[in-house]
Enzyme design. Structure first.
Site: not given
Length: 225
Positions: A120-121
């Site tokens: 997840n960025c």
């Protein structure tokens, strides 16, 4: 993503000027970093508001980004000097100044290299990302250098859907921008503020111009390569 890639290739060949672009996504989508090959199989079967969630790959690196309730920006340019971090800071300056004009102060993140193991960025903030005073990540960005030109694009998280975000990443989030304006009016307001800041930071004027039919055809051909 094909448009951003095409703009970079055209600019690097001297066929297109520097570009600042803002856009949203319909339907909602998850963009994967260029080298991100592992992700949950369930992402291929997600839906939101009755439509499948697209799964696309960016020409840039980084982790997965959920594009729903966000505003995406793109800068394609050349002639910047320094290392990758310095180029990030030169380009991100217009983001910082634009949000400051809206009363929001942003700072660079400080995450270490462990972020590469997180799909997840927006769960971590590196020195290429911009965060609020409380450490919440507002803008995640990624770069690609190509034949003397650079593409930097990023997602500005404005109004994430809590249920969808939880389904994708297992994390919860509320609208994080401390502003009363919402919806399309918020996105337009942010884009206008950032464009004004870019004019000041880059010392240039912008000409708003749609893609021509021949340009669209060239972009569509990239998607079949």
């Amino acid at each position: 993503m094909a448009i951003d890639r095409w703009l970079l290739e055209q600019h690097s060949s001297g066929l297109h000027p520097s570009t600042l672009r803002f856009y949203t996504w319909s339907p909602a989508a998850i963009s994967l970093g260029y080298h991100q090959h592992k992700y949950p199989e369930a992402w291929q079967h997600l839906t939101w508001q009755g439509q499948p969630v697209d799964l696309v790959r960016r020409p840039t690196g980084g982790r997965a980004v959920l594009h729903q309730g966000d505003l995406t920006y793109t800068v394609v340019t050349s002639g910047l000097t320094g290392n990758r971090a310095q180029v990030y800071q030169q380009i991100c300056d217009f983001l910082i100044q634009g949000w400051r004009s809206l009363g929001v102060e942003l700072h660079y993140g400080t995450a270490g290299r462990g972020y590469v193991h997180n799909p997840n960025c927006f769960s971590t903030a590196t020195s290429a990302d911009l965060v609020l005073a409380n450490g919440t990540k507002l803008i995640g960005s990624a770069q690609l250098f190509y034949k003397g030109a650079v593409l930097q694009h990023g997602s500005i998280r404005l109004e994430p859907d809590t249920e969808l975000l939880t389904e994708v990443f297992g994390t919860k989030a509320e609208p994080i921008v401390p502003m009363a304006t919402r919806g399309e009016c918020l996105r337009v307001m942010v884009a206008e503020a950032l464009m004004k800041a870019a004019i000041s930071c880059f010392d240039m004027q912008f000409e708003v111009q749609p893609l021509s039919p021949s340009e669209w055809a060239a972009i569509e051909s990239l998607q079949t390569d």
